[in-house]
Design an enzyme around this catalytic site. Structure first.
Site, PDB file in Angstrom:
ATOM      1  N   ASN A   9      52.007  20.230  43.114  1.00 16.11           N
ATOM      2  CA  ASN A   9      53.044  21.210  42.783  1.00 16.11           C
ATOM      3  C   ASN A   9      52.641  22.637  43.107  1.00 16.11           C
ATOM      4  O   ASN A   9      53.488  23.526  43.144  1.00 16.11           O
ATOM      5  CB  ASN A   9      53.440  21.080  41.311  1.00 16.11           C
ATOM      6  CG  ASN A   9      54.340  19.881  41.083  1.00 16.11           C
ATOM      7  OD1 ASN A   9      55.517  19.903  41.440  1.00 16.11           O
ATOM      8  ND2 ASN A   9      53.784  18.809  40.536  1.00 16.11           N
ATOM      9  N   ASP A  88      49.709  10.942  42.381  1.00 21.39           N
ATOM     10  CA  ASP A  88      48.370  11.564  42.343  1.00 21.39           C
ATOM     11  C   ASP A  88      47.529  10.980  41.209  1.00 21.39           C
ATOM     12  O   ASP A  88      46.314  10.793  41.345  1.00 21.39           O
ATOM     13  CB  ASP A  88      48.460  13.107  42.259  1.00 21.39           C
ATOM     14  CG  ASP A  88      49.344  13.607  41.126  1.00 21.39           C
ATOM     15  OD1 ASP A  88      50.131  12.824  40.547  1.00 21.39           O
ATOM     16  OD2 ASP A  88      49.262  14.808  40.813  1.00 21.39           O
TER      17      ASP A  88
END
Ligand code: ADP
Ligand code: PAZ
Ligand code: K
Length: 232
Positions: A9, A88
């Site tokens: 992000n 992730d």
């Protein structure tokens, strides 16, 4: 040579994988002729990733997106909706499970968010937590209060704060450390391994003895995922 891409992000990270070695990769200057395959994972904004995948396509290179599955080579996901677990997190777990087999582990990926995942010595992911990352913890307070302010030069320290930036930064740090301690309570084994990754991984690792910082944990997970998923 494999091109591995991890989109978080905050940022997109890319490395090259050749003969079991990770090499840095300049995404503005990729030698596409040398790339045999692209393996990628994305939990963030995908514009830049899309451009890279389009370039790979023009060079006829196969691209594989890593996905979460309920089981991979003995590693089992705690989520019932496996598609909801951040890829992730799954890749970091795959790395922990592959690099340290038969070892109970707490895997901490400290980036935009801090994720804490618990893995038992049998390969069962027991679940985990999502916390705001250290920067998000502090910025949410400075942005939503009148009098809480930060100071760029103030470090995160495991100490009581005696001024506002220290109180703010140290509060974020100890909240994160406390969550990691809580995660340990979910493992029966005393000798669990604590593995840190992500932008704030090294800082946090410094506060825990018998712990490891591996900045390439998710990248290694991409490569393991590709090799294990191909087999199964
Ligand atoms: N040395 C560092 N390198 C990169 N990011 C860092 C570093 N130290 C702290 N950070 C923080 O870590 C976060 C980015 O970590 P990263 O794991 O790359 O995040 P994401 O996977 O969410 O993109 C940001 O909040 C950044 O401010
Ligand atoms: C929790 C995360 C935002 C962490 O992302 P990051 O900090 O690496 O950018 C990401 O793993 C995610 O979007 N997860 C989906 C929700 C879940 O894992 O349950
Ligand atoms: K993270």
């Amino acid at each position: 040579m494999r091109l591995l891409i991890d989109v978080g992000n905050t940022s997109l990270k890319a490395v090259l994988w050749e003969n079991g070695q990770i090499q840095p990769c300049d995404i503005n200057n990729i030698s596409w002729q040398q790339i045999t395959v692209v393996i990628y994972a994305c939990v963030g904004r995908s514009e830049l990733l899309k451009q890279l995948l389009a370039q790979a396509k023009t060079h006829n290179i196969d691209c594989f997106e890593a996905t979460v599955s309920s089981e991979l080579s003995g590693l089992r996901c705690a989520y019932q909706q496996v598609g909801n677990l951040g890829i992730d997190r799954w890749l970091a777990l795959i790395s922990g499970y592959t690099l340290y087999p038969n070892t109970a582990a707490i895997v901490v990926d400290a980036g935009t968010a801090t994720t804490i995942d618990v893995l038992n010595n049998d390969g069962q992911h027991l679940g985990g937590w999502i916390l705001p990352g250290l920067d998000l913890m502090t910025s949410s307070l400075t942005q939503n209060t009148q009098r809480v302010f930060d100071d760029a030069n103030t470090p995160f320290a495991n100490e009581l704060g005696k001024n506002t930036p220290n109180g703010l930064k140290n509060g974020a740090l100890v909240a994160t450390m406390g969550a990691i301690e809580q995660a340990r309570l979910h493992l029966k084994t005393k000798n669990s391994l604590l593995i840190f990754a992500g932008g704030y991984g090294q800082l946090l690792q410094g506060y825990f003895s018998q712990s490891i910082f591996d900045p390439m944990l998710v990248m290694k997970g991409l490569n393991y995922w590709y090799e294990l998923a191909k087999k199964s």
